[in-house]
Design a protein around this motif. Structure first.
Motif, PDB file in Angstrom:
ATOM      1  N   THR A  62     -66.039  45.564  39.877  1.00  0.00           N
ATOM      2  CA  THR A  62     -66.948  43.831  39.516  1.00  0.00           C
ATOM      3  C   THR A  62     -65.954  43.287  38.257  1.00  0.00           C
ATOM      4  OG1 THR A  62     -68.268  45.240  37.751  1.00  0.00           O
ATOM      5  CG2 THR A  62     -69.500  44.510  39.696  1.00  0.00           C
ATOM      6  N   SER A  63     -65.377  44.180  37.506  1.00  0.00           N
ATOM      7  CA  SER A  63     -64.556  43.325  36.652  1.00  0.00           C
ATOM      8  C   SER A  63     -62.595  43.196  37.713  1.00  0.00           C
ATOM      9  CB  SER A  63     -64.397  44.052  35.236  1.00  0.00           C
ATOM     10  OG  SER A  63     -63.228  45.314  35.666  1.00  0.00           O
ATOM     11  N   THR A  64     -62.777  44.224  38.206  1.00  0.00           N
ATOM     12  CA  THR A  64     -61.256  43.458  38.567  1.00  0.00           C
ATOM     13  C   THR A  64     -60.568  42.971  40.323  1.00  0.00           C
ATOM     14  OG1 THR A  64     -61.291  46.071  39.631  1.00  0.00           O
ATOM     15  CG2 THR A  64     -60.457  46.111  38.116  1.00  0.00           C
ATOM     16  N   LEU A  65     -61.860  42.997  41.218  1.00  0.00           N
ATOM     17  CA  LEU A  65     -62.104  42.022  42.300  1.00  0.00           C
ATOM     18  C   LEU A  65     -62.387  40.864  41.970  1.00  0.00           C
ATOM     19  CD1 LEU A  65     -64.156  45.077  44.906  1.00  0.00           C
ATOM     20  CD2 LEU A  65     -61.301  43.747  44.386  1.00  0.00           C
ATOM     21  N   PRO A  66     -62.393  39.968  42.682  1.00  0.00           N
ATOM     22  CA  PRO A  66     -62.467  38.657  42.506  1.00  0.00           C
ATOM     23  C   PRO A  66     -63.704  38.074  42.496  1.00  0.00           C
ATOM     24  CG  PRO A  66     -61.116  38.318  44.278  1.00  0.00           C
ATOM     25  CD  PRO A  66     -61.281  39.968  43.542  1.00  0.00           C
ATOM     26  N   ASN A  67     -64.723  37.512  42.134  1.00  0.00           N
ATOM     27  CA  ASN A  67     -65.803  36.674  41.720  1.00  0.00           C
ATOM     28  C   ASN A  67     -66.313  37.048  43.231  1.00  0.00           C
ATOM     29  OD1 ASN A  67     -65.749  37.008  39.135  1.00  0.00           O
ATOM     30  ND2 ASN A  67     -65.502  34.356  39.365  1.00  0.00           N
ATOM     31  N   CYS A  68     -65.982  36.421  43.964  1.00  0.00           N
ATOM     32  CA  CYS A  68     -66.513  36.375  45.728  1.00  0.00           C
ATOM     33  C   CYS A  68     -66.862  37.517  46.506  1.00  0.00           C
ATOM     34  CB  CYS A  68     -65.680  35.597  46.632  1.00  0.00           C
ATOM     35  SG  CYS A  68     -63.964  36.772  46.827  1.00  0.00           S
ATOM     36  N   CYS A  69     -66.590  38.462  45.991  1.00  0.00           N
ATOM     37  CA  CYS A  69     -66.716  40.027  46.277  1.00  0.00           C
ATOM     38  C   CYS A  69     -67.636  40.713  45.017  1.00  0.00           C
ATOM     39  CB  CYS A  69     -65.380  41.221  46.106  1.00  0.00           C
ATOM     40  SG  CYS A  69     -63.996  40.229  47.144  1.00  0.00           S
ATOM     41  N   GLY A  70     -68.372  39.533  44.134  1.00  0.00           N
ATOM     42  CA  GLY A  70     -69.077  40.212  43.627  1.00  0.00           C
ATOM     43  C   GLY A  70     -70.369  41.116  44.581  1.00  0.00           C
ATOM     44  N   PRO A  71     -70.703  41.016  45.535  1.00  0.00           N
ATOM     45  CA  PRO A  71     -71.660  42.301  45.864  1.00  0.00           C
ATOM     46  C   PRO A  71     -71.443  42.723  46.334  1.00  0.00           C
ATOM     47  CG  PRO A  71     -72.246  39.094  47.297  1.00  0.00           C
ATOM     48  CD  PRO A  71     -70.603  39.613  45.919  1.00  0.00           C
ATOM     49  N   LEU A  72     -70.502  42.950  46.953  1.00  0.00           N
ATOM     50  CA  LEU A  72     -69.434  44.484  47.679  1.00  0.00           C
ATOM     51  C   LEU A  72     -68.925  44.853  46.469  1.00  0.00           C
ATOM     52  CD1 LEU A  72     -68.246  46.128  50.276  1.00  0.00           C
ATOM     53  CD2 LEU A  72     -66.275  44.913  49.607  1.00  0.00           C
ATOM     54  N   ALA A  73     -68.582  44.339  45.167  1.00  0.00           N
ATOM     55  CA  ALA A  73     -68.110  45.126  44.949  1.00  0.00           C
ATOM     56  C   ALA A  73     -68.989  45.984  43.901  1.00  0.00           C
ATOM     57  CB  ALA A  73     -67.022  44.835  43.181  1.00  0.00           C
ATOM     58  N   ARG A  74     -70.319  45.401  43.179  1.00  0.00           N
ATOM     59  CA  ARG A  74     -71.553  45.945  42.781  1.00  0.00           C
ATOM     60  C   ARG A  74     -72.019  46.875  43.850  1.00  0.00           C
ATOM     61  NH1 ARG A  74     -72.295  40.635  41.228  1.00  0.00           N
ATOM     62  NH2 ARG A  74     -73.619  40.380  43.137  1.00  0.00           N
ATOM     63  N   CYS A  75     -71.885  46.873  44.874  1.00  0.00           N
ATOM     64  CA  CYS A  75     -72.609  47.778  45.649  1.00  0.00           C
ATOM     65  C   CYS A  75     -71.571  49.424  46.036  1.00  0.00           C
ATOM     66  CB  CYS A  75     -72.229  47.439  47.194  1.00  0.00           C
ATOM     67  SG  CYS A  75     -72.822  48.799  48.793  1.00  0.00           S
ATOM     68  N   LEU A  76     -70.369  49.027  45.705  1.00  0.00           N
ATOM     69  CA  LEU A  76     -69.287  50.732  45.627  1.00  0.00           C
ATOM     70  C   LEU A  76     -69.283  51.112  44.490  1.00  0.00           C
ATOM     71  CD1 LEU A  76     -66.528  48.959  47.688  1.00  0.00           C
ATOM     72  CD2 LEU A  76     -68.393  49.965  48.223  1.00  0.00           C
ATOM     73  N   THR A  77     -69.461  50.239  43.065  1.00  0.00           N
ATOM     74  CA  THR A  77     -68.826  51.172  41.576  1.00  0.00           C
ATOM     75  C   THR A  77     -70.449  51.819  41.128  1.00  0.00           C
ATOM     76  OG1 THR A  77     -68.216  48.797  41.172  1.00  0.00           O
ATOM     77  CG2 THR A  77     -69.043  50.019  39.109  1.00  0.00           C
ATOM     78  N   SER A  78     -70.850  52.353  41.189  1.00  0.00           N
ATOM     79  CA  SER A  78     -71.308  53.390  40.775  1.00  0.00           C
ATOM     80  C   SER A  78     -71.631  53.059  39.117  1.00  0.00           C
ATOM     81  CB  SER A  78     -70.763  55.573  40.707  1.00  0.00           C
ATOM     82  OG  SER A  78     -69.997  55.826  40.267  1.00  0.00           O
ATOM     83  N   PRO A  79     -73.161  54.136  38.820  1.00  0.00           N
ATOM     84  CA  PRO A  79     -73.454  53.878  37.360  1.00  0.00           C
ATOM     85  C   PRO A  79     -72.255  54.431  35.680  1.00  0.00           C
ATOM     86  CG  PRO A  79     -75.306  54.154  39.326  1.00  0.00           C
ATOM     87  CD  PRO A  79     -73.910  54.119  40.082  1.00  0.00           C
ATOM     88  N   GLN A  80     -72.089  55.779  37.245  1.00  0.00           N
ATOM     89  CA  GLN A  80     -70.687  55.676  36.150  1.00  0.00           C
ATOM     90  C   GLN A  80     -70.358  55.564  35.722  1.00  0.00           C
ATOM     91  OE1 GLN A  80     -72.715  57.513  38.768  1.00  0.00           O
ATOM     92  NE2 GLN A  80     -73.243  59.146  38.028  1.00  0.00           N
ATOM     93  N   ALA A  81     -69.427  54.304  35.990  1.00  0.00           N
ATOM     94  CA  ALA A  81     -67.899  53.494  36.212  1.00  0.00           C
ATOM     95  C   ALA A  81     -68.447  52.799  35.229  1.00  0.00           C
ATOM     96  CB  ALA A  81     -68.045  52.775  37.426  1.00  0.00           C
ATOM     97  N   TYR A  82     -69.786  52.304  34.934  1.00  0.00           N
ATOM     98  CA  TYR A  82     -70.232  51.076  33.956  1.00  0.00           C
ATOM     99  C   TYR A  82     -70.317  51.647  32.688  1.00  0.00           C
ATOM    100  CZ  TYR A  82     -71.399  48.213  37.576  1.00  0.00           C
ATOM    101  OH  TYR A  82     -70.991  47.094  38.383  1.00  0.00           O
TER     102      TYR A  82
END
Length: 692
Positions: free
Chosen positions: A586-606
């Motif tokens: 969510t911090s590296t991909l463009p804002n337009c890819c926000g939903p996809l980024a949130r889906c592919l990012t695991s809770p541990q990554a945050y």
């Protein structure tokens, strides 16, 4: 003589004569049933005898490995370094081979029958009609007329000779995978350009020089009349390719034990790992060379370009299969909860890794290349998703398989010297091959080192070059490629010569490694990186801050620009996608890819966004899970300092990570030495001389 059963026309009734045919039919049936029962008994006895022979053959290899392990322990206990475990396994194999060849004889089977029939071709399967019953026989190989009376001994020796596919499908995969899985990536990537030059350009140069010199040797053999079969230039090039596969396992083991310079170790290890992959693809491309017309051994530019294209295609396809399987395994282990069941997790990891080799071979690519890059990918990504128990299991499992498979192959080499039945030893070809191998190695190392030093800040010194020349041993890969096809006169001569070259290099060069290190004045001793020393982590940043700016950025400016691009891409996108490490997508991909980024990012990554958690990575240094082994003592420490800001500034991160490679702590006895830094407390400082 009148027929036994005759029915006259016009006769009535049969009287007692009618029962005679039925009695004969019953008697014939009983005889056939008795014969069938006897055949079944004989067959069962043969099957049992074959089973016992197979069990005995496997027992021989198990005992060889057991004896090797016990002797290795004795050598390590007494600190003998003049003979490595692989050379020891070969010696035991030679001894057992001599005993089996000349000391064990099996009585001749009286049931063996020699039948002569005229055939233009040699069928792989033969159907034999014996009294109306058809039997199927398969081709085992050609035997000489003088060996007809020793069929039982030949059968025993043939049983002890394994199918070459056993080496490729069972023994080679764990060896190659472990090479990639245990790769010290930080030093590997720091010398990536040099390693690629030695592995690709060096192997091609070595292949061409060895092939050309051997072709001249073959021409000489024709003149003096010692060549008894066909031997073409393509055969010489093929042999140049397979014998260019280096396997300095003996030297690297001694390097690891003596803690030789990490850059020298990385150059040799990286070259040998990629060199095997290049050699097998290059040999396949040479075999695929098919010029147009009746003569398959003339030069044809179209066929040559086709072989070059095949080389690039096979290597690229194999790389894609290996990396793809590693990525798939990483995704499965990330988005499932397999880590809650370590046994299932380890089993999946093992099967996915091994299947990479078979998948590549089934698709017409090279399994060696695929499983190598699968190992590198699994270590870089999948390892971080595994549970702590599975991390330990996978490393120990493949380390064990590598140890057993490697020693098994070297034991079999010693055995094959006397049990292989189609050896062709030609003294002219053997001498020519030895000279060609040494000249080809020299043409690989010295010119490329000169060219590489033009662009390297950390030069490859002459003593390093001489050591790399000396360490060009041949081993398991050259042997496996040579034994894979021994059907022709040329291939049989190649195999026999390869055995002698492997024996000589492992015993002489491997045994002389320690003496050569001393002769070339290459420093060795127990050393470790600053990041691995317990209790000194709080001093690491201040120490590095005390270095001049040009010193701190020496590795950064020297590292390849393509590697720096890859590091940034990997850190910002691939690591967060395939593992729980790195900055969130969510911090590296463009804002337009926000939903996809949130889906592919695991809770541990945050949770880990401020700390790159990669405990196994040698490319990226960590503060956690530190352990130091010195002698028989292991010191461990838990993470005490978290590294911040890496996810925000990858340029500074790679600068900091790569800088540690040039400044290392050295343990000598109980004193601690560091390069060009002001020591905290009572540490003594000395400058580490650069090897020349």
């Amino acid at each position: 003589m009148a027929p036994l059963c005759t029915v006259m026309p016009g006769s009535r009734g049969g009287g007692p004569w009618v029962a005679v045919p039925f009695l004969l039919i019953i008697a014939t049936g009983l005889c056939r049933a008795e014969d069938s029962a006897m055949e079944e008994i004989v067959t069962e006895k043969q099957v049992e005898a074959i089973h016992r022979l197979d069990s005995t053959n496997l027992l021989i290899f198990i005992l060889l490995l057991t004896l090797t392990i016990l002797t290795i322990w004795l050598f390590k206990h007494r600190r003998f370094r003049f003979l490595h475990e692989t050379g020891l396994a070969m010696i035991y194999g030679v001894i057992v081979g001599v005993v089996l060849r000349y000391g064990v004889h099996i009585p001749r089977d009286a049931n063996n029958v020699t039948v002569t029939c005229e055939q233009q071709l040699t069928p792989a399967t033969l159907l034999v009609n014996v009294s109306g019953t058809f039997y199927e026989y398969t081709l085992k190989g050609e035997i000489g007329a003088q060996e007809l009376n020793n069929l039982q001994d030949n059968e025993m020796l043939r049983k002890i000779t394994f199918d070459p596919e056993v080496f490729f499908n069972i023994l080679l995969p764990p060896i190659i995978f472990y090479a990639g899985y245990s790769l010290k990536r930080r030093h590997f990537f720091r010398n990536l350009g040099s390693i690629l030059a030695y592995a690709f350009l060096g192997t091609v140069i070595s292949c061409l020089i060895i092939g050309s010199l051997l072709y001249g040797c073959v021409k000489l053999m024709k003149v003096v009349g010692t060549l008894d079969g066909d031997f073409f230039f393509t055969d010489c090039l093929f042999y140049g390719a397979i014998i260019s596969a280096t396997d300095p396992v003996t030297v690297l083991a001694i390097f690891h034990e003596l803690q030789v310079d990490v850059d020298l170790y990385a150059l040799l290890f990286g070259e040998s790992v990629l060199n095997d992959a290049v050699a097998i693809v290059l040999s396949s491309s040479i075999v695929a060379y098919q010029p147009a017309g009746d003569n398959n051994h003339t030069f044809d530019i179209t066929a040559m370009l086709k072989s070059v294209g095949m080389f690039l295609g096979v290597f690229s396809g194999s790389f894609a299969i290996g990396a793809g399987t590693g990525v798939l395994t990483a995704l499965v282990t990330k988005f499932t909860k397999l880590r809650e069941f370590p046994l299932l997790e380890t089993g999946l990891f093992f099967l996915m890794s091994w299947s990479t080799f078979l998948l590549a071979e089934a698709c017409g690519y090279t399994g060696v290349v695929a499983v190598l890059f699968c190992g590198i990918t699994q270590a870089h990504y999948t390892y971080n998703n595994l549970s702590a128990e599975s991390q330990i299991r996978t490393k120990q499992l493949f380390e064990l398989l590598n140890f057993l498979a490697e020693n098994f192959i070297f034991s079999y080499m010693g055995l094959a010297l006397f049990t292989f039945q189609n050896h062709i030893f030609n003294i002219t070809f053997i001498v020519g091959a030895f000279l060609a191998v040494f000249i080809g190695r020299a043409a690989n190392i010295y010119p490329l080192s000169f060219l590489l030093n033009l662009g390297r800040r950390n030069k490859i010194g002459y003593n390093f070059q001489h050591m790399m020349m000396f360490a060009g041993l041949r081993g398991a890969m050259a042997f496996a490629l040579a034994i894979r096809d021994t059907a022709t006169y040329a291939r049989q001569m190649m195999f026999s010569t390869t055995l002698l070259i492997v024996f000589f290099t492992v015993w002489v060069f491997g045994g002389g490694t320690t003496a050569m290190l001393s002769c070339l004045h290459i420093r060795y001793g127990s050393s470790t990186d600053l990041s691995l020393l317990p209790g000194l982590l709080p001093y690491r940043a201040p120490l590095l801050q005390g270095l001049p700016e040009n010193e701190r950025r020496s590795t950064r400016t020297e590292s390849a620009w393509i590697f720096r691009l890859w590091y940034n891409f990997d850190h910002n996108y691939l690591k967060p996608l395939l593992t729980h490490s790195g900055p969130p997508l969510t911090s590296t991909l463009p804002n337009c890819c926000g939903p996809l980024a949130r889906c592919l990012t695991s809770p541990q990554a945050y949770e880990n966004q401020e700390q790159l958690k990669d405990d196994d990575s040698d490319l990226i240094l960590n503060d956690g899970d530190i352990s130091l082994t010195y002698g028989d003592t292991t010191v461990s420490t838990e993470p005490s300092i978290s590294r911040r800001g890496i996810g925000n500034n990858s340029e500074d991160a790679i600068d900091q990570e790569l800088t540690y490679g040039d400044h290392e702590f050295i343990l000598r006895g109980t004193r601690l030495v560091m390069d060009e830094c002001e020591a905290p407390g009572n540490l003594q400082i000395s400058r580490k001389p650069s090897p020349m």
